[in-house]
Design a protein around this motif. Structure first.
Motif, PDB file in Angstrom:
ATOM      1  N   ILE A 150       0.831  -1.203   0.000  1.00 48.81           N
ATOM      2  CA  ILE A 150       0.000   0.000   0.000  1.00 48.81           C
ATOM      3  C   ILE A 150       0.866   1.253   0.000  1.00 48.81           C
ATOM      4  CG2 ILE A 150      -1.741   1.322   1.271  1.00 48.81           C
ATOM      5  CD1 ILE A 150      -2.734  -1.248  -0.123  1.00 48.81           C
ATOM      6  N   THR A 151       1.973   1.220   0.726  1.00 49.43           N
ATOM      7  CA  THR A 151       2.897   2.361   0.748  1.00 49.43           C
ATOM      8  C   THR A 151       3.360   2.701  -0.659  1.00 49.43           C
ATOM      9  OG1 THR A 151       3.668   1.815   2.987  1.00 49.43           O
ATOM     10  CG2 THR A 151       5.094   3.220   1.652  1.00 49.43           C
ATOM     11  N   ASN A 152       3.735   1.691  -1.422  1.00 49.51           N
ATOM     12  CA  ASN A 152       4.210   1.918  -2.788  1.00 49.51           C
ATOM     13  C   ASN A 152       3.075   2.232  -3.748  1.00 49.51           C
ATOM     14  OD1 ASN A 152       7.272   1.413  -3.084  1.00 49.51           O
ATOM     15  ND2 ASN A 152       6.609  -0.204  -1.697  1.00 49.51           N
ATOM     16  N   ALA A 153       1.873   1.714  -3.473  1.00 51.12           N
ATOM     17  CA  ALA A 153       0.724   2.000  -4.337  1.00 51.12           C
ATOM     18  C   ALA A 153       0.396   3.488  -4.320  1.00 51.12           C
ATOM     19  CB  ALA A 153      -0.483   1.178  -3.901  1.00 51.12           C
ATOM     20  N   ILE A 154       0.425   4.110  -3.144  1.00 50.19           N
ATOM     21  CA  ILE A 154       0.176   5.550  -3.050  1.00 50.19           C
ATOM     22  C   ILE A 154       1.294   6.309  -3.769  1.00 50.19           C
ATOM     23  CG2 ILE A 154      -0.026   7.527  -1.490  1.00 50.19           C
ATOM     24  CD1 ILE A 154      -2.444   5.691  -1.399  1.00 50.19           C
ATOM     25  N   ASN A 155       2.512   5.820  -3.628  1.00 50.46           N
ATOM     26  CA  ASN A 155       3.654   6.477  -4.278  1.00 50.46           C
ATOM     27  C   ASN A 155       3.521   6.447  -5.803  1.00 50.46           C
ATOM     28  OD1 ASN A 155       6.112   7.856  -4.199  1.00 50.46           O
ATOM     29  ND2 ASN A 155       7.306   5.984  -4.334  1.00 50.46           N
ATOM     30  N   LEU A 156       2.981   5.348  -6.340  1.00 49.70           N
ATOM     31  CA  LEU A 156       2.881   5.192  -7.791  1.00 49.70           C
ATOM     32  C   LEU A 156       1.851   6.129  -8.427  1.00 49.70           C
ATOM     33  CD1 LEU A 156       3.202   1.325  -8.330  1.00 49.70           C
ATOM     34  CD2 LEU A 156       4.792   3.089  -9.089  1.00 49.70           C
ATOM     35  N   ILE A 157       0.811   6.501  -7.670  1.00 46.61           N
ATOM     36  CA  ILE A 157      -0.201   7.377  -8.267  1.00 46.61           C
ATOM     37  C   ILE A 157       0.156   8.857  -8.112  1.00 46.61           C
ATOM     38  CG2 ILE A 157      -2.065   5.715  -7.882  1.00 46.61           C
ATOM     39  CD1 ILE A 157      -3.034   7.596  -5.619  1.00 46.61           C
ATOM     40  N   ASP A 158       1.291   9.144  -7.490  1.00 48.65           N
ATOM     41  CA  ASP A 158       1.696  10.531  -7.270  1.00 48.65           C
ATOM     42  C   ASP A 158       2.327  11.084  -8.545  1.00 48.65           C
ATOM     43  OD1 ASP A 158       2.211  12.934  -6.029  1.00 48.65           O
ATOM     44  OD2 ASP A 158       4.122  12.270  -5.165  1.00 48.65           O
ATOM     45  N   GLY A 159       1.478  11.297  -9.576  1.00 54.57           N
ATOM     46  CA  GLY A 159       1.996  11.740 -10.862  1.00 54.57           C
ATOM     47  C   GLY A 159       1.413  13.037 -11.384  1.00 54.57           C
ATOM     48  N   LEU A 160       0.372  13.547 -10.721  1.00 52.55           N
ATOM     49  CA  LEU A 160      -0.248  14.807 -11.141  1.00 52.55           C
ATOM     50  C   LEU A 160      -0.452  15.694  -9.920  1.00 52.55           C
ATOM     51  CD1 LEU A 160      -3.043  13.690 -13.657  1.00 52.55           C
ATOM     52  CD2 LEU A 160      -0.750  14.541 -14.196  1.00 52.55           C
ATOM     53  N   ASP A 161      -0.580  16.993 -10.159  1.00 50.57           N
ATOM     54  CA  ASP A 161      -0.799  17.940  -9.063  1.00 50.57           C
ATOM     55  C   ASP A 161      -2.041  17.551  -8.265  1.00 50.57           C
ATOM     56  OD1 ASP A 161       1.258  19.206 -10.326  1.00 50.57           O
ATOM     57  OD2 ASP A 161       0.125  20.965 -10.950  1.00 50.57           O
ATOM     58  N   GLY A 162      -1.867  17.331  -6.969  1.00 55.52           N
ATOM     59  CA  GLY A 162      -2.990  17.069  -6.080  1.00 55.52           C
ATOM     60  C   GLY A 162      -3.564  15.669  -6.145  1.00 55.52           C
ATOM     61  N   LEU A 163      -3.015  14.800  -6.987  1.00 53.97           N
ATOM     62  CA  LEU A 163      -3.630  13.482  -7.181  1.00 53.97           C
ATOM     63  C   LEU A 163      -3.479  12.589  -5.955  1.00 53.97           C
ATOM     64  CD1 LEU A 163      -5.136  11.508  -8.927  1.00 53.97           C
ATOM     65  CD2 LEU A 163      -2.981  10.891 -10.055  1.00 53.97           C
ATOM     66  N   ALA A 164      -2.247  12.321  -5.545  1.00 55.62           N
ATOM     67  CA  ALA A 164      -2.023  11.433  -4.402  1.00 55.62           C
ATOM     68  C   ALA A 164      -2.590  12.031  -3.117  1.00 55.62           C
ATOM     69  CB  ALA A 164      -0.531  11.146  -4.235  1.00 55.62           C
ATOM     70  N   ALA A 165      -2.442  13.346  -2.942  1.00 56.80           N
ATOM     71  CA  ALA A 165      -2.960  13.999  -1.731  1.00 56.80           C
ATOM     72  C   ALA A 165      -4.475  13.901  -1.674  1.00 56.80           C
ATOM     73  CB  ALA A 165      -2.516  15.455  -1.694  1.00 56.80           C
ATOM     74  N   GLY A 166      -5.141  14.128  -2.810  1.00 60.51           N
ATOM     75  CA  GLY A 166      -6.601  14.070  -2.835  1.00 60.51           C
ATOM     76  C   GLY A 166      -7.138  12.674  -2.641  1.00 60.51           C
ATOM     77  N   VAL A 167      -6.556  11.703  -3.348  1.00 64.13           N
ATOM     78  CA  VAL A 167      -6.994  10.309  -3.211  1.00 64.13           C
ATOM     79  C   VAL A 167      -6.749   9.819  -1.789  1.00 64.13           C
ATOM     80  CG1 VAL A 167      -6.525   7.933  -3.936  1.00 64.13           C
ATOM     81  CG2 VAL A 167      -6.715   9.740  -5.649  1.00 64.13           C
ATOM     82  N   SER A 168      -5.620  10.211  -1.199  1.00 59.09           N
ATOM     83  CA  SER A 168      -5.315   9.814   0.181  1.00 59.09           C
ATOM     84  C   SER A 168      -6.304  10.434   1.157  1.00 59.09           C
ATOM     85  CB  SER A 168      -3.891  10.238   0.544  1.00 59.09           C
ATOM     86  OG  SER A 168      -2.931   9.554  -0.236  1.00 59.09           O
ATOM     87  N   THR A 169      -6.657  11.694   0.931  1.00 54.17           N
ATOM     88  CA  THR A 169      -7.636  12.359   1.802  1.00 54.17           C
ATOM     89  C   THR A 169      -8.977  11.655   1.749  1.00 54.17           C
ATOM     90  OG1 THR A 169      -6.547  14.513   1.465  1.00 54.17           O
ATOM     91  CG2 THR A 169      -8.809  14.545   2.294  1.00 54.17           C
ATOM     92  N   ILE A 170      -9.404  11.284   0.544  1.00 55.93           N
ATOM     93  CA  ILE A 170     -10.670  10.554   0.390  1.00 55.93           C
ATOM     94  C   ILE A 170     -10.613   9.207   1.112  1.00 55.93           C
ATOM     95  CG2 ILE A 170     -12.179   9.400  -1.296  1.00 55.93           C
ATOM     96  CD1 ILE A 170     -11.304  11.682  -3.274  1.00 55.93           C
ATOM     97  N   ALA A 171      -9.491   8.497   0.955  1.00 52.07           N
ATOM     98  CA  ALA A 171      -9.325   7.206   1.630  1.00 52.07           C
ATOM     99  C   ALA A 171      -9.333   7.367   3.145  1.00 52.07           C
ATOM    100  CB  ALA A 171      -8.015   6.544   1.184  1.00 52.07           C
ATOM    101  N   LEU A 172      -8.681   8.419   3.646  1.00 46.37           N
ATOM    102  CA  LEU A 172      -8.618   8.655   5.093  1.00 46.37           C
ATOM    103  C   LEU A 172      -9.988   9.028   5.659  1.00 46.37           C
ATOM    104  CD1 LEU A 172      -5.241  10.589   5.154  1.00 46.37           C
ATOM    105  CD2 LEU A 172      -5.694   8.454   6.377  1.00 46.37           C
ATOM    106  N   ILE A 173     -10.746   9.836   4.925  1.00 44.91           N
ATOM    107  CA  ILE A 173     -12.094  10.191   5.372  1.00 44.91           C
ATOM    108  C   ILE A 173     -12.976   8.944   5.424  1.00 44.91           C
ATOM    109  CG2 ILE A 173     -14.201  11.441   4.721  1.00 44.91           C
ATOM    110  CD1 ILE A 173     -12.385  13.660   3.624  1.00 44.91           C
ATOM    111  N   THR A 174     -12.841   8.087   4.406  1.00 42.24           N
ATOM    112  CA  THR A 174     -13.608   6.835   4.397  1.00 42.24           C
ATOM    113  C   THR A 174     -13.225   5.957   5.573  1.00 42.24           C
ATOM    114  OG1 THR A 174     -13.629   6.924   1.976  1.00 42.24           O
ATOM    115  CG2 THR A 174     -14.293   4.854   2.990  1.00 42.24           C
TER     116      THR A 174
END
Length: 354
Positions: A150-174
């Protein structure tokens, strides 16, 4: 008291990010453009340090309450030590771009701290129609695999402005919502605080970004999400064990099909390429911001599906998983995530309709 910590995390993140940006330029933690990246100028990439520091500040405020939860002090100590190791690994990589093996070593060290200091691991699961399945000696390697994966999965999607931060925020809220449903105050507090800190960072990271989170942020968020998922759903039925997998549907599916794609093209599974989910959407003509918002929408749908899944009966859960997997497969084939010629389901439908 929790709302005070959430405000503290959010405000601290907003105040610390500009300072971290200056530090990044000073120590050379910058990201130069290349053929795989979409930005056209040198960018600071130490932003994850601001998220981490904001998180620590908020946890310090809420810490007296956290440690009164069952095993709260052990969990918190292990998480903080592991996070420090992960963040140190990320900072070094953002400065000097260390090897994949060196980063993996840092991730393994953090995972082992969580397991042996915090006692956090997957011990057993109750399978429907079968009964209890104890993992025994496999418990530790399975837990390590989950955290590192999972650590590396989040790292792999960090390719666009705000992408990894936004997806992580959604996952954390869930995760926080699920923890509330399950009355898990510890996971609720940690997930909510981290979501607030990450959301504050998004003010500087959303397109057009002023700073990247870098490996410091991507590894830290991936590590924290993996551990919180373990704390919230370990030693339960297989139905509930699938919940964190659904919550993390975007990074997990993107990583899985990246491996499939590279195997089909006879490349190393760890070789970087420009065919991830966000790359494919950009190639289809969507703008940078549209691509990020589309993936946010997909992540939200996964989060809602996870909540519904947790409340479903066994057969309903099985049906929902089948629908989710079919939808993922169709999306993968339509956008070419596993390769342009990978269309088994669509080809089957075409043959069936003839």
């Amino acid at each position: 008291m929790l709302y005070v910590s959430l405000i503290a995390a959010f405000v601290a993140s907003i105040l610390l990010t500009p300072l971290v940006k200056r530090l990044a330029f000073r120590i050379g933690a910058v990201d130069a453009p290349n053929y795989r990246k979409v930005h056209a100028r040198i960018m600071p990439r130490l932003g994850g340090l601001a998220i981490f520091l904001a998180f620590l500040i908020a946890v310090a405020i809420f810490q007296p309450i956290l440690i009164y939860n069952e095993n709260g002090s052990d969990f918190l100590l292990a998480i903080i030590i592991g996070a420090c190791i992960i963040v140190a690994t990320g900072v070094i990589d953002d400065m000097r771009e260390i090897s994949a093996k060196a980063k993996l070593l840092g991730q393994l060290a953090a995972a082992l701290i969580v397991i042996f200091v915090g006692g956090i691991q997957i011990d057993m699961v109750n399978l429907p129609f079968v009964g209890e399945l104890n993992f025994g000696l496999l418990s530790i390697p399975l837990t390590i695999l989950w955290i590192v994966g999972i650590t590396n999965a989040i790292n792999l999607i960090d390719g666009l402005d705000g992408l990894a931060a936004g997806v992580s925020t959604i996952a954390l809220i869930t995760l926080a919502i699920m923890a509330f449903i399950m009355s898990n105050m510890f996971v609720l507090a940690i997930a909510a605080i981290l979501a607030a800190a990450t959301f504050g960072f998004l003010f500087y990271n959303f397109h057009p970004a002023k700073i990247f989170m870098g490996d410091t942020g991507a590894l830290f968020l991936g590590f924290m999400i993996s551990v919180l998922a373990l704390l919230g759903f370990k030693n339960v039925t297989v139905v509930a064990l699938i919940v964190p997998v659904i919550i993390l549907g975007v990074p997990i599916s993107d990583t899985f099909f990246a491996i499939v794609r590279r195997v089909r093209m006879k490349k190393k599974w760890s070789d970087p390429d420009k065919s991830h989910l966000h790359h494919r959407l950009l190639d289809m003509g969507f703008t940078h911001r549209q691509t990020v918002l589309i993936i946010y929408g997909i992540a939200i749908m996964f989060g809602l599906a996870a909540i519904i899944f947790s409340m479903a009966k066994v057969w309903g859960a099985i049906l929902l998983v089948a629908v989710i997997l079919t939808a993922i497969e169709i999306l993968v084939e339509v956008i070419g995530l596993a390769g342009k010629n990978y269309k088994p389901l669509l080809n089957f439908v075409r043959i069936f309709n003839k």
